[in-house]
Design an enzyme around this catalytic site. Structure first.
Site, PDB file in Angstrom:
ATOM      1  N   VAL A  43       0.828  -0.897   0.041  1.00 44.52           N
ATOM      2  CA  VAL A  43      -0.024  -0.120   0.151  1.00 44.52           C
ATOM      3  C   VAL A  43       1.190   1.456   0.628  1.00 44.52           C
ATOM      4  O   VAL A  43       0.487   2.287  -0.678  1.00 44.52           O
ATOM      5  CB  VAL A  43      -0.909  -0.030   1.580  1.00 44.52           C
ATOM      6  CG1 VAL A  43      -2.118   1.133   1.265  1.00 44.52           C
ATOM      7  CG2 VAL A  43      -1.842  -1.382   1.053  1.00 44.52           C
ATOM      8  N   CYS A  44       1.607   1.330   0.888  1.00 48.13           N
ATOM      9  CA  CYS A  44       2.715   2.865   0.890  1.00 48.13           C
ATOM     10  C   CYS A  44       3.595   2.642  -0.409  1.00 48.13           C
ATOM     11  O   CYS A  44       3.614   3.884  -0.969  1.00 48.13           O
ATOM     12  CB  CYS A  44       4.037   2.420   1.738  1.00 48.13           C
ATOM     13  SG  CYS A  44       3.088   2.105   3.400  1.00 48.13           S
ATOM     14  N   SER A  45       3.822   1.606  -0.918  1.00 48.65           N
ATOM     15  CA  SER A  45       4.710   1.566  -2.983  1.00 48.65           C
ATOM     16  C   SER A  45       3.275   2.558  -3.772  1.00 48.65           C
ATOM     17  O   SER A  45       4.256   3.174  -4.097  1.00 48.65           O
ATOM     18  CB  SER A  45       4.800  -0.271  -2.647  1.00 48.65           C
ATOM     19  OG  SER A  45       5.879  -1.014  -2.766  1.00 48.65           O
TER      20      SER A  45
END
Length: 153
Positions: A43-45
């Site tokens: 999700v952060c990527s």
């Protein structure tokens, strides 16, 4: 979590292994702070890649964006290079989560930043903030709406 009209706490964090960024140096510009749990997570990527693609829209509103997590400056460097990011990732590494705690977005249970967004105006005042569920990419719409509101003031 800090809210609209709160003064954004100043900080100095590593942006690269040998360069630090101080928030107060950006007075006179709008600033976006994107706190996120961890480099390399799916999700952060996706979230950081989206902001990389949205940079031209942020610049249109005279806004600088900074990603912030508790990962080290070396981890950020590798992650940023692998994703070809064109904005700084700041290491809230030592003391771990100190800045996230000041903004009220540190997750003591997980030992990482919560997924939170702040739009700070040119005077260093928070104009908008949003806490996203950890597993959900908050996107850029809220940021752009907040910047548009600032632009019409």
């Amino acid at each position: 979590m800090l809210q609209k009209n709160d003064v954004a706490p100043d900080f100095t964090l590593y942006a690269t292994p040998d360069q630090k960024i101080t928030l107060s140096e950006f007075k006179g510009k709008n600033v976006i702070l994107a706190f996120y749990p961890a480099d390399w997570s799916p999700v952060c990527s996706d979230q950081m890649a989206l902001y990389n693609e949205t940079l031209k829209f942020f610049k249109k509103y005279d806004a600088e964006i900074f990603g912030i997590s508790v990962d080290s400056k070396w981890c950020h460097l590798a992650f940023s290079q692998s994703r070809n990011l064109h904005f700084p990732l700041l290491a809230d590494f030592e003391a771990k989560g100190e800045i996230a705690k000041q903004y009220g977005v540190y997750d003591d249970e997980e030992g990482e930043c919560k997924r939170a967004l702040f739009v700070i105006n040119k005077d260093g005042i928070i104009e908008w903030s949003y806490l996203s569920p950890t597993a959900i990419n908050p996107g850029a719409d809220g940021i752009l709406d907040a910047l548009e509101t600032l632009n019409t003031k």
